[in-house]
Scaffold this active site. Structure first.
Site, PDB file in Angstrom:
ATOM      1  N   ARG A  20      17.871   0.937  -5.780  1.00 16.92           N
ATOM      2  CA  ARG A  20      19.123   0.991  -5.023  1.00 16.92           C
ATOM      3  C   ARG A  20      18.773   1.361  -3.584  1.00 16.92           C
ATOM      4  O   ARG A  20      17.772   2.030  -3.343  1.00 16.92           O
ATOM      5  CB  ARG A  20      20.072   2.034  -5.607  1.00 16.92           C
ATOM      6  CG  ARG A  20      20.480   1.782  -7.043  1.00 16.92           C
ATOM      7  CD  ARG A  20      21.343   2.936  -7.561  1.00 16.92           C
ATOM      8  NE  ARG A  20      21.822   2.689  -8.916  1.00 16.92           N
ATOM      9  CZ  ARG A  20      21.180   3.041 -10.019  1.00 16.92           C
ATOM     10  NH1 ARG A  20      20.003   3.667  -9.909  1.00 16.92           N
ATOM     11  NH2 ARG A  20      21.684   2.791 -11.206  1.00 16.92           N
ATOM     12  N   HIS A  27      18.693   1.196 -15.717  1.00 14.79           N
ATOM     13  CA  HIS A  27      20.081   1.054 -16.164  1.00 14.79           C
ATOM     14  C   HIS A  27      20.260   1.827 -17.472  1.00 14.79           C
ATOM     15  O   HIS A  27      19.417   1.737 -18.369  1.00 14.79           O
ATOM     16  CB  HIS A  27      20.425  -0.416 -16.433  1.00 14.79           C
ATOM     17  CG  HIS A  27      20.796  -1.178 -15.201  1.00 14.79           C
ATOM     18  ND1 HIS A  27      19.942  -2.051 -14.577  1.00 14.79           N
ATOM     19  CD2 HIS A  27      21.951  -1.207 -14.490  1.00 14.79           C
ATOM     20  CE1 HIS A  27      20.546  -2.593 -13.532  1.00 14.79           C
ATOM     21  NE2 HIS A  27      21.760  -2.096 -13.453  1.00 14.79           N
ATOM     22  N   TYR A  80      23.178  -9.896 -14.802  1.00 12.92           N
ATOM     23  CA  TYR A  80      22.039 -10.427 -14.060  1.00 12.92           C
ATOM     24  C   TYR A  80      21.227 -11.376 -14.941  1.00 12.92           C
ATOM     25  O   TYR A  80      20.771 -12.418 -14.493  1.00 12.92           O
ATOM     26  CB  TYR A  80      21.121  -9.292 -13.599  1.00 12.92           C
ATOM     27  CG  TYR A  80      21.723  -8.339 -12.607  1.00 12.92           C
ATOM     28  CD1 TYR A  80      22.542  -8.788 -11.583  1.00 12.92           C
ATOM     29  CD2 TYR A  80      21.469  -6.977 -12.696  1.00 12.92           C
ATOM     30  CE1 TYR A  80      23.088  -7.910 -10.666  1.00 12.92           C
ATOM     31  CE2 TYR A  80      22.005  -6.090 -11.779  1.00 12.92           C
ATOM     32  CZ  TYR A  80      22.811  -6.568 -10.768  1.00 12.92           C
ATOM     33  OH  TYR A  80      23.345  -5.688  -9.874  1.00 12.92           O
TER      34      TYR A  80
END
Length: 322
Positions: A164, A296, A305
């Site tokens: 991120r 995740h 995705y």
């Protein structure tokens, strides 16, 4: 008979500084969410209270019907995702004030459900994934200036680690260890690790022209960084700052995409993380292995995705003869 031990309790309890404890409790409560989330919640709450003032309705404590009316009024200009967050912001403000707001009340729940059906949630803009082929085009625009070394390292490490943008800007040199196999990077705190337990990401030494480890070493050596933040601002005179904002990550990705002949506006800081997941899925990497890097905790977002990555590999257009 042996004496019996007794505990003497003073009839006068020590006085507590309740105001101080209340402030400390509030600070701890704020620490349960990221600063960005609290900023968004504060903005949401201010809009809700302004709307209540204009309509003559009570914001705190608010009844569910009031929140439902607010959602209906704002539906013309705000997305379902933003409205859902506003409900969370209003509920959190109620809890902090000692009030309960039933967000499952039909006055709120059914309004949100109706908005999802009428507006849909798939129409919201998703940042384009900076997949490996696109990233190679982007870093090919980097020369040998300090800003080029910084951009190259940021894009390659951000993509390889599925980071991120908030994680990238918080990395310090102490978090990165160079080994024979590659880079060992400790992510001390992230959106998916609010308790700060820490997570470790491994990035292989590839030996290719786009090796993230080589890019990291070139940037660190060129910038003369010996401690502190890894990624930093670089001004037009080539002077290196002490840190980098998460917004700057998005601007770097967009600028490099533009220079590579791509539509920079279609990308964001999140494009690096999305690019890793999409590229891994297209390469047939197992879901659990992708999650080991992206960190995740839920497969819901990750599978989107993966579906995007497999969109054309599983297409049967060629097979039906078109």
């Amino acid at each position: 008979m042996p004496p019996v031990a007794t505990t003497i309790v003073s009839p006068v309890a020590p006085l507590l500084d309740l105001d101080r404890l209340a402030r400390e409790a509030a600070d701890l409560a704020r620490g349960s969410r990221s600063k960005a989330t609290w900023r968004a919640y504060e903005s949401d709450w201010q809009d809700f209270t302004a709307w209540c003032a204009a309509t003559g309705l009570e914001p705190l404590p608010a009844v569910p019907v009031t929140v439902g009316l607010y959602l209906a009024d704002r539906a013309a200009t705000l997305s379902v995702a933003t409205l859902t967050r506003r409900v969370s912001a209003i509920a959190v403000r109620h809890r902090l004030a000692g009030h309960y707001l039933d967000t499952r009340h039909p006055g709120i729940r059914d309004v949100l459900a109706g908005l999802r059906r009428s507006k849909g949630v798939a129409s919201r803009r998703q940042a384009e994934a900076l997949t490996v082929p696109l990233a190679k085009r982007a870093v090919a625009t980097c020369a040998d200036r300090l800003i080029d070394l910084r951009d190259r390292a940021l894009i390659l490490i951000g993509l390889a680690g599925g980071f991120r943008r908030s994680e990238l800007v918080l990395l310090t040199l102490a978090d990165v260890t160079v080994t024979e196999d590659g880079l060992r990077i400790v992510v001390r705190r992230s959106k998916g690790d609010q308790d700060g337990e820490g997570q470790v990401v491994g990035i292989n030494r590839t030996g290719r022209a786009t090796c993230p480890l080589a890019a990291h070493q070139a940037w660190i050596a060129g910038a003369g960084i010996s401690e502190g933040r890894v990624f930093r601002s670089v001004n037009r005179h080539g002077q290196v700052g002490t840190s980098l904002s998460d917004r700057a990550v998005a601007l770097i990705v967009q600028r490099r995409a533009d220079l590579a002949g791509l539509n920079g506006a279609a990308f964001s800081g999140h494009s690096l993380r999305a690019g890793f997941a999409t590229s891994a899925a297209r390469s047939g990497v197992a879901e659990r292995d992708i999650m080991a890097t992206t960190r995740h905790r839920s497969t819901t977002i990750l599978r989107r995705y993966i579906r995007d990555g497999e969109l054309f590999t599983k297409s049967v257009t060629n097979q039906i003869g078109l």
